[in-house]
Design a protein around this motif. Structure first.
Motif, PDB file in Angstrom:
ATOM      1  N   ALA A   1       0.874  -1.081   0.168  1.00 47.32           N
ATOM      2  CA  ALA A   1       0.002   0.035  -0.091  1.00 47.32           C
ATOM      3  C   ALA A   1       1.147   1.193   0.090  1.00 47.32           C
ATOM      4  CB  ALA A   1      -0.761  -0.092   1.376  1.00 47.32           C
TER       5      ALA A   1
ATOM      6  N   GLN B   1      -0.147   7.707   2.949  1.00 50.70           N
ATOM      7  CA  GLN B   1      -0.323   9.207   2.458  1.00 50.70           C
ATOM      8  C   GLN B   1      -0.551  10.286   3.795  1.00 50.70           C
ATOM      9  OE1 GLN B   1      -2.590  10.251  -1.123  1.00 50.70           O
ATOM     10  NE2 GLN B   1      -1.443  12.320  -1.405  1.00 50.70           N
TER      11      GLN B   1
ATOM     12  N   GLN C   1      -3.616   8.322   5.555  1.00 49.46           N
ATOM     13  CA  GLN C   1      -4.379   7.512   4.691  1.00 49.46           C
ATOM     14  C   GLN C   1      -3.747   6.370   4.159  1.00 49.46           C
ATOM     15  OE1 GLN C   1      -6.538   9.566   1.627  1.00 49.46           O
ATOM     16  NE2 GLN C   1      -7.745   7.905   1.251  1.00 49.46           N
TER      17      GLN C   1
ATOM     18  N   ARG D   1      -3.483   3.776   1.050  1.00 50.26           N
ATOM     19  CA  ARG D   1      -4.162   3.418   0.032  1.00 50.26           C
ATOM     20  C   ARG D   1      -3.436   2.165  -0.654  1.00 50.26           C
ATOM     21  NH1 ARG D   1      -2.410   8.593  -2.943  1.00 50.26           N
ATOM     22  NH2 ARG D   1      -2.907   7.067  -4.700  1.00 50.26           N
TER      23      ARG D   1
ATOM     24  N   LEU E   1      -6.417  -2.874  -6.011  1.00 46.69           N
ATOM     25  CA  LEU E   1      -7.736  -2.197  -5.577  1.00 46.69           C
ATOM     26  C   LEU E   1      -8.919  -3.452  -5.594  1.00 46.69           C
ATOM     27  CD1 LEU E   1      -7.774   0.865  -7.560  1.00 46.69           C
ATOM     28  CD2 LEU E   1      -7.167   0.652  -5.308  1.00 46.69           C
TER      29      LEU E   1
ATOM     30  N   ASN F   1     -10.498  -5.567  -0.297  1.00 49.80           N
ATOM     31  CA  ASN F   1      -9.806  -4.767   0.781  1.00 49.80           C
ATOM     32  C   ASN F   1      -9.619  -5.536   1.859  1.00 49.80           C
ATOM     33  OD1 ASN F   1      -9.075  -2.883   2.637  1.00 49.80           O
ATOM     34  ND2 ASN F   1     -10.469  -1.319   2.184  1.00 49.80           N
TER      35      ASN F   1
END
Length: 96
Positions: free
Chosen positions: A73, A76, A84, A86, A90, A93
């Motif tokens: 991941a 950020q 966060q 990310r 994708l 999850n």
């Protein structure tokens, strides 16, 4: 080893200054960490001080992996003192 000498608290940008610079072998891009983990990376270097982009800054994007299973991941900064996470993949999850 050095000490943090100042940091931004009320600005949306998150920077810090440390008491080590080129005289101590510090170069731009180096990671900055504490005993708790990653703090940021060196942006600018002077002779005896350096400017650090803190990991919580909105312009900070750091590749990370979850220790348990290696899920990749990006962490950020959100500019408010938090991060966060990310996911790179994708699909499903796996984070809670």
């Amino acid at each position: 080893m050095t000490q943090l000498t100042s940091s931004t608290a009320s600005s949306t940008r998150r920077f810090a200054t440390i008491g080590a610079g080129s005289h101590s072998g510090v170069t731009p891009g180096m990671p900055v960490r504490s005993k708790e983990g990653l703090v940021g990376r060196i942006l600018e270097v002077g002779g005896s001080t350096s400017r650090v982009l803190l990991i919580t800054d909105t312009e900070s994007l750091v590749p990370v992996r979850r220790a348990k299973d290696g899920v990749p991941a990006f962490a950020q900064g959100r500019g408010d003192g938090s991060l966060q996470i990310r996911l790179i993949n994708l699909g499903i999850n796996p984070l809670k």
